[in-house]
Design a protein around this motif. Structure first.
Motif, PDB file in Angstrom:
ATOM      1  N   GLY A 209      68.729   2.712 109.686  1.00  0.00           N
ATOM      2  CA  GLY A 209      70.105   2.257 109.565  1.00  0.00           C
ATOM      3  C   GLY A 209      70.301   0.967 108.801  1.00  0.00           C
ATOM      4  N   GLY A 210      69.283   0.437 108.196  1.00  0.00           N
ATOM      5  CA  GLY A 210      69.378  -0.795 107.411  1.00  0.00           C
ATOM      6  C   GLY A 210      68.057  -1.086 106.732  1.00  0.00           C
ATOM      7  N   SER A 211      68.075  -2.051 105.827  1.00  0.00           N
ATOM      8  CA  SER A 211      66.870  -2.326 105.033  1.00  0.00           C
ATOM      9  C   SER A 211      65.923  -3.333 105.678  1.00  0.00           C
ATOM     10  N   LYS A 212      66.192  -3.733 106.907  1.00  0.00           N
ATOM     11  CA  LYS A 212      65.392  -4.765 107.562  1.00  0.00           C
ATOM     12  C   LYS A 212      63.894  -4.428 107.641  1.00  0.00           C
ATOM     13  N   LEU A 213      63.553  -3.162 107.738  1.00  0.00           N
ATOM     14  CA  LEU A 213      62.142  -2.775 107.853  1.00  0.00           C
ATOM     15  C   LEU A 213      61.526  -2.354 106.519  1.00  0.00           C
ATOM     16  N   ALA A 214      62.201  -2.671 105.413  1.00  0.00           N
ATOM     17  CA  ALA A 214      61.666  -2.330 104.091  1.00  0.00           C
ATOM     18  C   ALA A 214      60.296  -2.972 103.879  1.00  0.00           C
ATOM     19  N   ASN A 215      60.078  -4.166 104.425  1.00  0.00           N
ATOM     20  CA  ASN A 215      58.785  -4.823 104.258  1.00  0.00           C
ATOM     21  C   ASN A 215      57.653  -4.042 104.924  1.00  0.00           C
ATOM     22  N   LEU A 216      57.913  -3.432 106.075  1.00  0.00           N
ATOM     23  CA  LEU A 216      56.869  -2.642 106.728  1.00  0.00           C
ATOM     24  C   LEU A 216      56.633  -1.335 105.987  1.00  0.00           C
ATOM     25  N   VAL A 217      57.679  -0.777 105.384  1.00  0.00           N
ATOM     26  CA  VAL A 217      57.508   0.390 104.517  1.00  0.00           C
ATOM     27  C   VAL A 217      56.586   0.005 103.354  1.00  0.00           C
ATOM     28  N   MET A 218      56.873  -1.135 102.749  1.00  0.00           N
ATOM     29  CA  MET A 218      56.044  -1.612 101.631  1.00  0.00           C
ATOM     30  C   MET A 218      54.612  -1.873 102.087  1.00  0.00           C
ATOM     31  N   LEU A 219      54.441  -2.431 103.263  1.00  0.00           N
ATOM     32  CA  LEU A 219      53.094  -2.712 103.765  1.00  0.00           C
ATOM     33  C   LEU A 219      52.290  -1.424 103.903  1.00  0.00           C
ATOM     34  N   GLY A 220      52.905  -0.376 104.402  1.00  0.00           N
ATOM     35  CA  GLY A 220      52.217   0.908 104.496  1.00  0.00           C
ATOM     36  C   GLY A 220      51.761   1.390 103.132  1.00  0.00           C
TER      37      GLY A 220
ATOM     38  N   GLY B 263      58.780 -12.109  97.314  1.00  0.00           N
ATOM     39  CA  GLY B 263      60.154 -11.623  97.410  1.00  0.00           C
ATOM     40  C   GLY B 263      61.094 -12.771  97.710  1.00  0.00           C
ATOM     41  N   PHE B 264      62.335 -12.435  98.011  1.00  0.00           N
ATOM     42  CA  PHE B 264      63.291 -13.443  98.458  1.00  0.00           C
ATOM     43  C   PHE B 264      62.968 -13.817  99.893  1.00  0.00           C
ATOM     44  N   GLY B 265      63.303 -15.035 100.294  1.00  0.00           N
ATOM     45  CA  GLY B 265      63.158 -15.428 101.689  1.00  0.00           C
ATOM     46  C   GLY B 265      63.974 -14.490 102.559  1.00  0.00           C
ATOM     47  N   GLY B 266      63.409 -14.040 103.652  1.00  0.00           N
ATOM     48  CA  GLY B 266      64.106 -13.128 104.539  1.00  0.00           C
ATOM     49  C   GLY B 266      63.738 -11.666 104.320  1.00  0.00           C
ATOM     50  N   GLN B 267      63.028 -11.362 103.222  1.00  0.00           N
ATOM     51  CA  GLN B 267      62.609  -9.983 102.977  1.00  0.00           C
ATOM     52  C   GLN B 267      61.337  -9.614 103.734  1.00  0.00           C
ATOM     53  N   GLY B 268      60.648 -10.580 104.274  1.00  0.00           N
ATOM     54  CA  GLY B 268      59.478 -10.293 105.083  1.00  0.00           C
ATOM     55  C   GLY B 268      58.142 -10.340 104.365  1.00  0.00           C
ATOM     56  N   SER B 269      58.081 -10.995 103.219  1.00  0.00           N
ATOM     57  CA  SER B 269      56.807 -11.062 102.502  1.00  0.00           C
ATOM     58  C   SER B 269      55.758 -11.845 103.292  1.00  0.00           C
ATOM     59  N   LEU B 270      56.158 -12.931 103.927  1.00  0.00           N
ATOM     60  CA  LEU B 270      55.190 -13.726 104.688  1.00  0.00           C
ATOM     61  C   LEU B 270      54.662 -12.941 105.889  1.00  0.00           C
ATOM     62  N   LEU B 271      55.545 -12.171 106.537  1.00  0.00           N
ATOM     63  CA  LEU B 271      55.107 -11.341 107.659  1.00  0.00           C
ATOM     64  C   LEU B 271      54.128 -10.271 107.193  1.00  0.00           C
ATOM     65  N   MET B 272      54.399  -9.671 106.044  1.00  0.00           N
ATOM     66  CA  MET B 272      53.462  -8.679 105.502  1.00  0.00           C
ATOM     67  C   MET B 272      52.078  -9.294 105.333  1.00  0.00           C
ATOM     68  N   GLY B 273      52.039 -10.483 104.750  1.00  0.00           N
ATOM     69  CA  GLY B 273      50.767 -11.167 104.552  1.00  0.00           C
ATOM     70  C   GLY B 273      50.086 -11.517 105.855  1.00  0.00           C
ATOM     71  N   LYS B 274      50.882 -11.934 106.825  1.00  0.00           N
ATOM     72  CA  LYS B 274      50.328 -12.287 108.138  1.00  0.00           C
ATOM     73  C   LYS B 274      49.682 -11.069 108.795  1.00  0.00           C
ATOM     74  N   ILE B 275      50.338  -9.928 108.709  1.00  0.00           N
ATOM     75  CA  ILE B 275      49.781  -8.706 109.291  1.00  0.00           C
ATOM     76  C   ILE B 275      48.480  -8.328 108.596  1.00  0.00           C
ATOM     77  N   MET B 276      48.465  -8.398 107.266  1.00  0.00           N
ATOM     78  CA  MET B 276      47.235  -8.062 106.538  1.00  0.00           C
ATOM     79  C   MET B 276      46.095  -9.015 106.902  1.00  0.00           C
TER      80      MET B 276
END
Length: 183
Positions: A125-136, A10-23
């Motif tokens: 209230g915002g898209s900041k947690l979209a990455n965790l939605v995607m991770l689920g 994704g774009f930087g700031g969307q949380g792709s690296l965090l998703m990978g780290k959690i996995m």
């Protein structure tokens, strides 16, 4: 599953690296061999970012996924366009439907189009947690990690002052998991 390979982009700031780290962390806590190999531009936020994650019962020979990925996660259209051809036949393609339009895919590829930004905005209230939605959605689609260990994983990834974010992160994850389950 002996080896699971994925690219999350994704774009930087969307949380792709965090998703990978959690996995990767979840896989490690399950006693698996893991690899987390990030790639990002110097722009940090707004540039491109992707991460290769491998979770295996065996030693990981190379941390880089170049073909036959079990799962591609695209948080935006440029990422989808770049990596859609890497998913193997029978694999999963999980896309943020708010920012991606899926065209042709290989035979047998299961597509999960998740309106992650909308789900996050409606619930937080915002898209900041979209990455965790995607991770689920990814975890439901692939079974790559055991959700039973999610509490322990979140406790390690969100330690110290970040622990206050665990309840919302878990809820976002659960919303994505349920959305994918109902597709």
């Amino acid at each position: 599953m002996s080896t699971f390979s994925s690219i999350i982009a994704g774009f930087g700031g969307q949380g792709s690296l965090l998703m990978g780290k959690i996995m990767a962390y979840a896989g490690m806590l399950e006693g698996k061999e893991v690899s987390w190999c990030p790639s990002y531009g110097p722009e940090m936020r707004g540039g491109t970012a992707n991460v290769n994650v491998i979770i295996s019962d065996e030693n990981v020979g190379s941390p880089v996924v170049t073909k036959d990925a079990d799962c591609i996660v695209a948080l935006n259209q440029p990422s989808l366009d770049k990596f859609v051809g890497v998913v193997k036949e029978g694999g999963s393609l999980v896309v943020n439907a708010d920012l991606c339009t899926v065209g042709a895919v290989k035979d047998g590829v299961k597509v999960y189009a998740v309106p992650a930004n909308k789900i996050a905005t409606d619930n937080f209230g915002g898209s900041k947690l979209a990455n965790l939605v995607m991770l689920g959605a990814v975890v439901y689609a692939t079974g790559a990690i055991d959700i039973a260990g999610l509490d322990e994983t979140f406790a390690h990834v969100f330690e110290g002052g970040k622990a206050k974010f665990i309840p919302n992160n878990k809820k976002a994850f659960e919303l994505g998991y349920e959305y994918a389950k109902n597709l």
